[in-house]
Design an enzyme around this catalytic site. Structure first.
Site, PDB file in Angstrom:
ATOM      1  N   ASN A 137       8.812  26.080  33.031  1.00 20.40           N
ATOM      2  CA  ASN A 137       9.500  27.423  33.599  1.00 20.40           C
ATOM      3  C   ASN A 137       8.927  28.683  33.153  1.00 20.40           C
ATOM      4  OD1 ASN A 137      11.522  29.251  34.786  1.00 20.40           O
ATOM      5  ND2 ASN A 137      12.896  27.169  34.929  1.00 20.40           N
ATOM      6  N   ARG A 138       9.570  29.785  33.173  1.00 18.60           N
ATOM      7  CA  ARG A 138       8.674  31.132  33.180  1.00 18.60           C
ATOM      8  C   ARG A 138       8.870  31.553  31.635  1.00 18.60           C
ATOM      9  NH1 ARG A 138      10.684  30.813  38.261  1.00 18.60           N
ATOM     10  NH2 ARG A 138       9.176  31.222  39.633  1.00 18.60           N
ATOM     11  N   HIS A 181       5.141  27.084  33.723  1.00 20.20           N
ATOM     12  CA  HIS A 181       4.825  25.539  33.797  1.00 20.20           C
ATOM     13  C   HIS A 181       3.580  25.342  32.758  1.00 20.20           C
ATOM     14  CE1 HIS A 181       7.845  24.738  36.303  1.00 20.20           C
ATOM     15  NE2 HIS A 181       7.441  24.761  37.433  1.00 20.20           N
ATOM     16  N   HIS A 186       9.480  16.753  36.723  1.00 20.96           N
ATOM     17  CA  HIS A 186       9.542  17.661  37.886  1.00 20.96           C
ATOM     18  C   HIS A 186       9.809  16.889  39.365  1.00 20.96           C
ATOM     19  CE1 HIS A 186       9.360  21.304  40.372  1.00 20.96           C
ATOM     20  NE2 HIS A 186       8.902  21.917  39.218  1.00 20.96           N
ATOM     21  N   TYR A 242      10.730  15.693  42.801  1.00 24.28           N
ATOM     22  CA  TYR A 242      11.369  16.354  43.998  1.00 24.28           C
ATOM     23  C   TYR A 242      11.995  15.110  44.709  1.00 24.28           C
ATOM     24  CZ  TYR A 242       8.205  20.289  43.931  1.00 24.28           C
ATOM     25  OH  TYR A 242       7.674  21.523  43.553  1.00 24.28           O
ATOM     26  N   ASP A 295      16.311  28.503  42.966  1.00 31.97           N
ATOM     27  CA  ASP A 295      15.400  28.416  41.755  1.00 31.97           C
ATOM     28  C   ASP A 295      15.940  28.966  40.732  1.00 31.97           C
ATOM     29  OD1 ASP A 295      13.171  27.625  40.367  1.00 31.97           O
ATOM     30  OD2 ASP A 295      12.015  29.278  41.058  1.00 31.97           O
ATOM     31  N   GLN A 341      17.523  23.237  35.792  1.00 32.36           N
ATOM     32  CA  GLN A 341      16.903  24.205  37.001  1.00 32.36           C
ATOM     33  C   GLN A 341      17.066  23.469  38.344  1.00 32.36           C
ATOM     34  OE1 GLN A 341      15.367  26.928  35.862  1.00 32.36           O
ATOM     35  NE2 GLN A 341      14.704  27.757  38.025  1.00 32.36           N
ATOM     36  N   GLU A 394      15.787  20.041  37.220  1.00 35.31           N
ATOM     37  CA  GLU A 394      14.854  19.785  36.053  1.00 35.31           C
ATOM     38  C   GLU A 394      15.577  20.152  34.693  1.00 35.31           C
ATOM     39  OE1 GLU A 394      11.704  22.473  36.848  1.00 35.31           O
ATOM     40  OE2 GLU A 394      12.337  22.283  38.943  1.00 35.31           O
TER      41      GLU A 394
END
Ligand SMILES: *[C@@H]1O[C@H](CO)[C@@H](O)[C@H](O)[C@H]1NC(C)=O
Ligand SMILES: *[C@@H]1O[C@H](CO)[C@@H](O)[C@H](O)[C@H]1NC(C)=O
Ligand SMILES: *[C@@H]1O[C@H](CO)[C@@H](O)[C@H](O)[C@H]1NC(C)=O
Length: 363
Positions: free
Chosen positions: A93-94, A119, A195, A197, A264, A301, A328
């Site tokens: 993440n950020r 990331h 991560h 999907y 997100d 997330q 996540e």
């Protein structure tokens, strides 16, 4: 023709050379399959990024589907930017403005998301070769363990860090992913995520807007314009983030703001933050396939594949926007710059980092 064959080989050699930097020893990259006894539940993983490549599960009629997005070849994983199934870190993440201060010392990271870092940087843990420590590929509870040593200063982060990721199958259809990290020289933030999907109708089968989603979180962390948490932990009640009851993923899609449109966002998971507890449940109404996500992390997330555009995936399938959802489990984003959030700092001699998640598939 020749060129098509040569390209993956060239990329393979390139990534082996890159990985050789720190510890000269050359590590092979491989794909490994774990399968249950009955033969109706299996996964594939690779030590490139400690990545989950495929997950095959049945529905009530016994129809098998691969419910996770990914690629067929190592070359595509090396080249890809979506982090399909990868173990992301050192800090997923950020991180705001790509910097933080820890124990009075400032640290600077790569900017790879506007002014922010995302990331773990250009070459986070999803883009390195892990060592296969041990594996048991069949029997009652097949498992595989990957190891990576991250060095002091790697991608700008402080201190050496020893990491393990174990994937394990157990009966009937449980996949557990256990991640741990030990800081050996300096304190550092750590936030590893898987991560994956997910598309329970099968990867490449279209969008997941009709999947029913439940997230056991009464609160979420609102974002500023650069997708960094404001510091608030706000109630989901009355917002488009209320998934306390099972709700179609696409219910409010037209009003979700920001980015490419779509979710997100981090949720503050209810219950004791370091206890293994149910976080979410997803069900595909058509096949009846479902999954419960359990974890011992404070947040999760929700990302709805907003940026997937005609991505060529496994078996010739093409993935588009909303073609999967990611759940996540994690520390809150930018926790290192938010003393009011649960701490993401791991210290030498301390408790260490331990992230357990279990995905319980059902039909
Ligand atoms: C690498 O990624 C780019 C952009 O996503 C894509 O156009 C290209 O086909 C990819 N190459 C390989 C070998 O996968
Ligand atoms: C990055 O930070 C600079 C200086 O604060 C600002 O002018 C610029 O708009 C920021 N860029 C983005 C993409 O947020
Ligand atoms: C981390 O996981 C590995 C592999 O399962 C295990 O051997 C090790 O003891 C764990 N470390 C900690 C600190 O829990």
């Amino acid at each position: 023709m020749a060129r098509a064959v040569l390209l993956p080989v060239a990329l393979l050699l390139l990534c082996l050379a890159l990985a050789g930097g720190a510890d000269a020893e050359r590590k092979p990259v491989g794909f490994y399959e774990l399968k249950n006894k009955k033969g109706d539940f299996s996964i594939k993983v690779t030590n490139w990024g400690a990545t989950l490549v495929s997950v095959l599960v049945p529905d009530c009629k016994g129809n098998m589907a691969d419910v996770i997005l990914g690629y067929d070849t190592l070359a595509e994983y090396v080249n890809g930017t979506a982090s399909f199934g990868a173990t992301v870190g050192r800090v997923a993440n950020r991180i705001a403005n790509s910097r933080f201060v820890l124990d009075g010392k400032p640290y600077r990271l790569f900017r790879n998301d506007g002014n922010n870092s995302i990331h773990g940087g250009h070459r986070g843990f999803s883009k390195v070769i892990w060592t296969v420590k041990e594996h048991v590929l069949d029997g009652d509870s097949p498992y595989i363990t990957f190891f990576y040593h991250s060095f002091d200063g790697e991608q700008g982060f402080p201190g050496d860090l020893d990491l393990y990721v174990t994937y394990q199958l157990s009966s009937p259809y449980d996949l557990s992913i256990r991640m741990n990290a030990t800081a050996t020289t300096k304190a550092t933030p750590v936030n590893l995520v898987n991560h994956g999907y997910w598309n329970l109708a099968g990867h490449g089968s279209g969008d997941v807007l009709r999947h029913e989603l439940q997230i056991l979180a009464s609160r979420y962390t609102p974002l500023d314009a650069t997708k960094i948490p404001t510091g608030q932990v706000a109630p989901v009640a009355g917002t488009i983030y209320d998934f306390l009851k099972p709700t179609p993923v696409g219910e409010h899609m037209e009003v979700v703001s920001g980015g490419g449109g779509g979710y997100d966002i981090n949720f503050a998971v209810d219950g004791q933050q370091d206890a293994l507890r149910q976080v979410a449940r997803v069900e595909d109404p058509k096949s009846g396939r479902g999954m419960e996500v359990w974890a011992n992390q404070p947040g999760v997330q929700l990302y709805t594949s907003n940026w997937l555009i005609n991505e060529k995936g496994k078996g010739g399938k093409v993935y588009g926007q909303y073609g999967a959802l990611c759940l996540e489990t994690q520390a809150y984003p930018d926790a290192v710059n938010h003393p009011e959030f649960p701490s993401s700092i791991v210290r030498p001699g301390g408790q260490g980092y331990k992230h357990d998640m279990t995905i319980k598939f059902y039909y």
